[in-house]
Design a protein around this motif. Structure first.
Motif, PDB file in Angstrom:
ATOM      1  N   UNK A   6      -8.083  -7.723  -7.992  1.00  0.00           N
ATOM      2  CA  UNK A   6      -6.959  -8.179  -7.168  1.00  0.00           C
ATOM      3  C   UNK A   6      -7.435  -8.922  -5.927  1.00  0.00           C
ATOM      4  N   UNK A   7      -8.386  -8.349  -5.188  1.00  0.00           N
ATOM      5  CA  UNK A   7      -8.817  -8.959  -3.927  1.00  0.00           C
ATOM      6  C   UNK A   7      -9.560 -10.273  -4.163  1.00  0.00           C
ATOM      7  N   UNK A  41      -4.770  -2.923  -2.458  1.00  0.00           N
ATOM      8  CA  UNK A  41      -5.906  -2.226  -3.054  1.00  0.00           C
ATOM      9  C   UNK A  41      -6.307  -0.987  -2.264  1.00  0.00           C
ATOM     10  N   UNK A  42      -5.568  -0.674  -1.186  1.00  0.00           N
ATOM     11  CA  UNK A  42      -5.980   0.441  -0.343  1.00  0.00           C
ATOM     12  C   UNK A  42      -4.747   1.192   0.161  1.00  0.00           C
ATOM     13  N   UNK A  43      -4.645   2.461  -0.215  1.00  0.00           N
ATOM     14  CA  UNK A  43      -3.454   3.237   0.140  1.00  0.00           C
ATOM     15  C   UNK A  43      -3.346   3.493   1.639  1.00  0.00           C
ATOM     16  N   UNK A  44      -4.472   3.552   2.339  1.00  0.00           N
ATOM     17  CA  UNK A  44      -4.403   3.737   3.791  1.00  0.00           C
ATOM     18  C   UNK A  44      -3.771   2.510   4.441  1.00  0.00           C
ATOM     19  N   UNK A  45      -4.192   1.323   4.022  1.00  0.00           N
ATOM     20  CA  UNK A  45      -3.598   0.106   4.559  1.00  0.00           C
ATOM     21  C   UNK A  45      -2.104   0.031   4.228  1.00  0.00           C
ATOM     22  N   UNK A  46      -1.717   0.535   3.062  1.00  0.00           N
ATOM     23  CA  UNK A  46      -0.291   0.543   2.717  1.00  0.00           C
ATOM     24  C   UNK A  46       0.501   1.436   3.669  1.00  0.00           C
ATOM     25  N   UNK A  47      -0.079   2.575   4.040  1.00  0.00           N
ATOM     26  CA  UNK A  47       0.596   3.467   4.987  1.00  0.00           C
ATOM     27  C   UNK A  47       0.733   2.782   6.356  1.00  0.00           C
ATOM     28  N   UNK A  48      -0.312   2.061   6.751  1.00  0.00           N
ATOM     29  CA  UNK A  48      -0.291   1.384   8.046  1.00  0.00           C
ATOM     30  C   UNK A  48       0.643   0.178   8.041  1.00  0.00           C
ATOM     31  N   UNK A  54      -0.164  -6.925  -8.945  1.00  0.00           N
ATOM     32  CA  UNK A  54      -0.510  -7.264 -10.332  1.00  0.00           C
ATOM     33  C   UNK A  54       0.613  -6.803 -11.244  1.00  0.00           C
ATOM     34  N   UNK A  55       0.562  -7.174 -12.528  1.00  0.00           N
ATOM     35  CA  UNK A  55       1.544  -6.636 -13.477  1.00  0.00           C
ATOM     36  C   UNK A  55       1.365  -5.124 -13.625  1.00  0.00           C
TER      37      UNK A  55
END
Length: 436
Positions: A97-98, A121-128, A289-290
């Motif tokens: 993806x990246x 690609x990173x769940x921490x970044x999604x939380x932020x 992504x799909x």
């Protein structure tokens, strides 16, 4: 010669092989980059089989790389950029993806964008990025020596920030349950500890162009969490049943909010949410992504819409064909006995060994009022594989795909299709009994 670069792995492309025909129909040459999760011997076996679509790819149209870094992808595709007019970069797997996002944006081509690709690609970044949609969470300290200090929200969930397929996601009932799990993770893995959200789970699949949502569909999910400490997905239903119009608006609104928060550009997204009993929508994770499993095929059965074609059209700048649901489709994974997988049999539903063949069946939509139908039994493991706990998606083995009219009982349709399916195993001590 115009071309589209498709970046993927064999296990994923097996579901999207129609991209070869679709690209050729649109007058572009598909060029393929396969990653490290593609076994070289399996790729060679399928390419040497005249009946397999991969046999049509010439040597100069394929690269097999050893890692997913941007540098490696650049080494693979740069010669193509000199030889072809590359109109699109299309990623159809999680691990690239990246790199694919950065390549597309640098070339000035449609894509989710480097920021959205990195966040997804990173769940921490999604939380932020989307704090209003996040559960309560904390990041474990680097030494993990004080893992439970100050955290009082239980039950909780421990999960690695960058894995996929539910790998490493574990339920934690209290402070004492954290430390025994830590040896299962790499020393450098970023770990999230977050509140366990009770409620139904859904995914929202979205086609996006330049930040605008063109189409979105809600898929209901089943997991094995009620019987285990795992969170493995055991079923998908598209479109999701038993949602009120208000609940649909809440889920679609949360999905749109997340896409805005990460500045998602063009492509297909797949975001997973929990809906609590008081209609709070909480983001579990998102992907640029799909979707995985058979979800794209479920939507094709449900709507008649070809998501592979839509995905390719988006990156080529062509208006995708979209449609509303007229049937309901479900993929249901079966429990399996322990042992070596010897065979799978079914009455009235064709069995497809999709991992061994490196190719999924092309499930075609049927008239909206046609009776419920079992379309396929999908075997995602190989003969002789050891079947054990379904602790993550790779531990599953057999599923069935069924569709029915929107107002029919999809549960009954699935039961009707599964009763005759048998998963045959032999003891691990008797590998010679496995039928190959």
């Amino acid at each position: 010669m115009t071309a589209v670069v498709v970046i993927t792995d064999l296990v994923v492309l097996a579901k999207h092989l129609r991209l070869l025909d679709l690209a050729e129909q649109r007058g572009v040459t598909p060029l393929f980059v396969f990653g490290p999760e593609t076994p070289a011997e399996e790729l060679a076996r399928h390419r040497s089989d005249p009946a397999h679509p991969l046999s049509r790819i010439p040597d100069e149209g394929l690269r097999h790389v050893t890692d997913t870094s941007l540098e490696t992808v650049l080494r693979a595709v740069t010669p193509w950029l000199r030889e072809h007019a590359v109109r699109a970069v299309l990623n159809v797997g999680e691990v690239f993806v990246e790199a694919a996002g950065a390549l597309a944006q640098t070339l000035g081509l449609p894509g989710p964008g480097t920021h959205a690709a990195q966040v997804c690609r990173n769940k921490v970044l999604q939380r932020l990025a989307a704090p209003a949609l996040a559960p309560r969470w904390t990041l474990l300290d680097t030494t993990r020596s004080t893992a439970a200090d100050g955290w009082e929200v239980f039950p909780a969930v421990l999960k690695p920030a960058s894995r996929m397929s539910s790998s490493g996601v574990r339920a934690v009932m209290g402070p004492a349950g954290i430390r025994p799990l830590l040896p299962d993770y790499g020393a450098d893995e970023l770990l999230l500890l977050e509140e366990r959200i009770e409620g139904r789970e859904f995914s929202v699949e979205t086609l996006v162009r330049d930040g605008s949502v063109l189409w979105a569909g809600i898929t209901a999910k089943d997991t094995n969490e009620s019987d285990t400490s795992f969170f493995t997905e055991t079923g998908h239903t598209s479109p999701a049943p038993h949602l009120t119009p208000d609940q649909e608006r809440l889920l679609l609104g949360a999905n749109a909010e997340f896409l805005r928060s990460v500045r998602f550009g063009t492509g297909m997204s797949h975001a997973e949410f929990r809906l609590t009993t008081d209609d709070r929508v909480v983001l579990m994770e998102a992907a640029a992504r799909p979707p995985g499993d058979a979800i794209t095929r479920l939507w094709r059965l449900a709507t008649g819409m070809d998501l592979d074609a839509a995905l390719l059209d988006l990156v080529l700048g062509i208006e995708p064909v979209i449609a509303s649901p007229r049937r309901r489709a479900r993929q249901a994974y079966l429990d399996h006995p322990r042992g070596l997988l010897a065979d799978v049999t079914a009455d009235g539903v064709p069995v497809h060994w999709v991992s061994e063949r490196g190719q999924w069946p092309d499930l075609l939509p049927i008239p909206k009022e046609a009776p419920a139908r079992g379309h396929a039994v999908l075997v995602s493991r190989h003969h002789g594989d050891v079947l054990g706990d379904q602790s993550d998606s790779r531990g599953r083995s057999v599923s069935v795909v069924v569709d029915a009219p929107l107002d029919d009982d999809i549960d009954a349709a699935v039961l009707g299709a599964t009763w005759s399916i048998t998963i045959h195993t032999v003891p691990v001590e008797a590998p010679e009994e496995v039928v190959r």
